[in-house]
Design a protein around this motif. Structure first.
Motif, mmCIF file in Angstrom:
data_model
loop_
_atom_site.group_PDB
_atom_site.id
_atom_site.type_symbol
_atom_site.label_atom_id
_atom_site.label_comp_id
_atom_site.label_asym_id
_atom_site.label_seq_id
_atom_site.Cartn_x
_atom_site.Cartn_y
_atom_site.Cartn_z
ATOM 1 N N TYR A 245 -20.438 -16.793 2.799
ATOM 2 C CA TYR A 245 -21.856 -16.818 3.152
ATOM 3 C C TYR A 245 -22.407 -18.246 3.081
ATOM 4 O O TYR A 245 -23.083 -18.706 3.991
ATOM 5 C CB TYR A 245 -22.662 -15.895 2.243
ATOM 6 C CG TYR A 245 -24.152 -16.059 2.429
ATOM 7 C CD1 TYR A 245 -24.792 -15.510 3.533
ATOM 8 C CD2 TYR A 245 -24.908 -16.793 1.520
ATOM 9 C CE1 TYR A 245 -26.149 -15.680 3.728
ATOM 10 C CE2 TYR A 245 -26.260 -16.968 1.698
ATOM 11 C CZ TYR A 245 -26.888 -16.407 2.801
ATOM 12 O OH TYR A 245 -28.231 -16.583 2.995
ATOM 13 N N PHE A 246 -22.103 -18.944 1.982
ATOM 14 C CA PHE A 246 -22.607 -20.312 1.833
ATOM 15 C C PHE A 246 -21.973 -21.262 2.844
ATOM 16 O O PHE A 246 -22.598 -22.231 3.268
ATOM 17 C CB PHE A 246 -22.395 -20.827 0.409
ATOM 18 C CG PHE A 246 -23.350 -20.241 -0.576
ATOM 19 C CD1 PHE A 246 -24.722 -20.369 -0.399
ATOM 20 C CD2 PHE A 246 -22.889 -19.541 -1.674
ATOM 21 C CE1 PHE A 246 -25.620 -19.823 -1.295
ATOM 22 C CE2 PHE A 246 -23.782 -18.988 -2.583
ATOM 23 C CZ PHE A 246 -25.148 -19.125 -2.395
ATOM 24 N N LEU A 247 -20.741 -20.978 3.227
ATOM 25 C CA LEU A 247 -20.070 -21.815 4.216
ATOM 26 C C LEU A 247 -20.682 -21.634 5.602
ATOM 27 O O LEU A 247 -20.720 -22.557 6.399
ATOM 28 C CB LEU A 247 -18.575 -21.475 4.250
ATOM 29 C CG LEU A 247 -17.679 -22.384 5.062
ATOM 30 C CD1 LEU A 247 -17.650 -23.780 4.448
ATOM 31 C CD2 LEU A 247 -16.280 -21.823 5.129
ATOM 32 N N THR A 248 -21.159 -20.434 5.872
ATOM 33 C CA THR A 248 -21.733 -20.140 7.182
ATOM 34 C C THR A 248 -23.238 -19.914 7.051
ATOM 35 O O THR A 248 -23.766 -18.907 7.493
ATOM 36 C CB THR A 248 -21.062 -18.901 7.801
ATOM 37 O OG1 THR A 248 -21.226 -17.790 6.906
ATOM 38 C CG2 THR A 248 -19.603 -19.124 8.074
ATOM 39 N N THR A 249 -23.916 -20.855 6.442
ATOM 40 C CA THR A 249 -25.366 -20.779 6.275
ATOM 41 C C THR A 249 -26.045 -20.811 7.638
ATOM 42 O O THR A 249 -25.419 -21.143 8.645
ATOM 43 C CB THR A 249 -25.864 -21.952 5.407
ATOM 44 O OG1 THR A 249 -25.455 -23.166 6.026
ATOM 45 C CG2 THR A 249 -25.355 -21.855 3.995
ATOM 46 N N PRO A 250 -27.339 -20.512 7.674
ATOM 47 C CA PRO A 250 -28.034 -20.493 8.965
ATOM 48 C C PRO A 250 -27.905 -21.786 9.776
ATOM 49 O O PRO A 250 -27.963 -21.750 10.989
ATOM 50 C CB PRO A 250 -29.494 -20.231 8.580
ATOM 51 C CG PRO A 250 -29.409 -19.495 7.296
ATOM 52 C CD PRO A 250 -28.188 -20.049 6.598
ATOM 53 N N ILE B 292 -12.220 -6.503 -7.068
ATOM 54 C CA ILE B 292 -13.461 -6.376 -6.300
ATOM 55 C C ILE B 292 -14.351 -7.593 -6.536
ATOM 56 O O ILE B 292 -14.941 -8.139 -5.597
ATOM 57 C CB ILE B 292 -14.183 -5.065 -6.665
ATOM 58 C CG1 ILE B 292 -13.345 -3.871 -6.200
ATOM 59 C CG2 ILE B 292 -15.575 -5.008 -6.052
ATOM 60 C CD1 ILE B 292 -13.825 -2.531 -6.712
ATOM 61 N N LEU B 293 -14.431 -8.048 -7.781
ATOM 62 C CA LEU B 293 -15.221 -9.236 -8.109
ATOM 63 C C LEU B 293 -14.692 -10.472 -7.383
ATOM 64 O O LEU B 293 -15.462 -11.252 -6.823
ATOM 65 C CB LEU B 293 -15.215 -9.473 -9.623
ATOM 66 C CG LEU B 293 -15.974 -10.706 -10.115
ATOM 67 C CD1 LEU B 293 -17.475 -10.554 -9.842
ATOM 68 C CD2 LEU B 293 -15.724 -10.928 -11.591
ATOM 69 N N ALA B 294 -13.368 -10.626 -7.353
ATOM 70 C CA ALA B 294 -12.766 -11.784 -6.668
ATOM 71 C C ALA B 294 -13.098 -11.770 -5.183
ATOM 72 O O ALA B 294 -13.434 -12.806 -4.603
ATOM 73 C CB ALA B 294 -11.251 -11.790 -6.883
ATOM 74 N N LEU B 295 -13.021 -10.609 -4.563
ATOM 75 C CA LEU B 295 -13.369 -10.520 -3.145
ATOM 76 C C LEU B 295 -14.854 -10.821 -2.951
ATOM 77 O O LEU B 295 -15.234 -11.522 -2.012
ATOM 78 C CB LEU B 295 -13.019 -9.139 -2.575
ATOM 79 C CG LEU B 295 -13.336 -8.951 -1.092
ATOM 80 C CD1 LEU B 295 -12.553 -9.951 -0.237
ATOM 81 C CD2 LEU B 295 -13.026 -7.536 -0.654
ATOM 82 N N GLY B 296 -15.695 -10.324 -3.862
ATOM 83 C CA GLY B 296 -17.130 -10.598 -3.770
ATOM 84 C C GLY B 296 -17.439 -12.077 -3.858
ATOM 85 O O GLY B 296 -18.245 -12.604 -3.089
ATOM 86 N N VAL B 297 -16.790 -12.771 -4.795
ATOM 87 C CA VAL B 297 -16.986 -14.218 -4.936
ATOM 88 C C VAL B 297 -16.537 -14.929 -3.658
ATOM 89 O O VAL B 297 -17.213 -15.851 -3.174
ATOM 90 C CB VAL B 297 -16.242 -14.759 -6.178
ATOM 91 C CG1 VAL B 297 -16.203 -16.276 -6.191
ATOM 92 C CG2 VAL B 297 -16.878 -14.219 -7.446
ATOM 93 N N SER B 298 -15.426 -14.495 -3.085
ATOM 94 C CA SER B 298 -14.940 -15.098 -1.832
ATOM 95 C C SER B 298 -15.942 -14.886 -0.705
ATOM 96 O O SER B 298 -16.200 -15.795 0.090
ATOM 97 C CB SER B 298 -13.604 -14.475 -1.425
ATOM 98 O OG SER B 298 -12.635 -14.686 -2.397
ATOM 99 N N LEU B 299 -16.504 -13.696 -0.636
ATOM 100 C CA LEU B 299 -17.476 -13.413 0.429
ATOM 101 C C LEU B 299 -18.773 -14.206 0.230
ATOM 102 O O LEU B 299 -19.389 -14.635 1.197
ATOM 103 C CB LEU B 299 -17.757 -11.911 0.498
ATOM 104 C CG LEU B 299 -16.579 -11.066 0.985
ATOM 105 C CD1 LEU B 299 -16.914 -9.582 0.906
ATOM 106 C CD2 LEU B 299 -16.150 -11.453 2.385
ATOM 107 N N ILE B 300 -19.156 -14.415 -1.021
ATOM 108 C CA ILE B 300 -20.328 -15.265 -1.297
ATOM 109 C C ILE B 300 -20.035 -16.695 -0.832
ATOM 110 O O ILE B 300 -20.883 -17.348 -0.223
ATOM 111 C CB ILE B 300 -20.713 -15.214 -2.787
ATOM 112 C CG1 ILE B 300 -21.290 -13.840 -3.122
ATOM 113 C CG2 ILE B 300 -21.705 -16.321 -3.140
ATOM 114 C CD1 ILE B 300 -21.466 -13.572 -4.601
ATOM 115 N N GLY B 301 -18.809 -17.177 -1.095
ATOM 116 C CA GLY B 301 -18.407 -18.497 -0.611
ATOM 117 C C GLY B 301 -18.461 -18.564 0.911
ATOM 118 O O GLY B 301 -18.911 -19.565 1.483
#
Length: 158
Positions: A133-138, A122-131
């Motif tokens: 998010y940062f890749l698709t910033t506003p 779950i942590l690994a998926l969370g880190v990937s999703l945070i990445g």
């Protein structure tokens, strides 16, 4: 060369070739429809594999045919969504979003096996999703191509 060193070199080559496919496909898709491109790719692969199947003596049963069709639907869905998404997004974003299938497998696998995913999965998926998010910033946003590529990652994970 030691076996471990050879493995690292081969892994590096896989990563290089996998990474290069995204910009190459992006350029190819400027002149072709994603569906036509995939149909052409897989038609060529089919023509190559048919004679190999006979040479290797592989037997097709109803069970293996059914399983192959199901897996083929997920695989073709992944490739169609990936190439279609590449029309609307950048090659680098497509590569990152596609690679999220690894984290999705870590979550989907235990669910299919009827067990709870581990904390680390779950942590690994969370880190990937945070990445993601940062890749698709506003500034760049999460566009239609990113959505299609996310569907590609889900298809590959399944």
């Amino acid at each position: 060369m030691k076996l471990k060193s050879k493995a690292y070199v081969n892994l590096l080559l896989v990563v290089i070739f996998w990474g290069l496919t995204f910009p190459v496909q992006k350029n190819i898709l400027e002149g072709l429809s994603p569906v036509f491109y995939n149909a052409l790719r897989f038609s060529i692969a089919l023509l190559v594999l048919i004679p190999l199947r006979k040479k290797l003596g592989l037997k097709i049963t109803n069970k293996s045919l059914t399983q192959g069709l199901i897996l083929g639907l997920f695989l073709s869905g992944g490739y169609v969504f990936q190439t279609w998404g590449l029309v609307y997004t950048t090659a680098s974003k497509s590569a990152f979003i596609t690679s999220l299938y690894v984290g999705l497998v870590a979550i989907i696998g235990p669910v299919v096996d009827r067990r709870i995913p581990s904390r680390y999965q779950i942590l690994a998926l969370g880190v990937s999703l945070i990445g993601l998010y940062f890749l698709t910033t506003p500034e760049t946003g999460f566009n239609f191509g990113d959505l299609l590529t996310a569907l590609c990652a889900v298809s590959f994970a399944l």
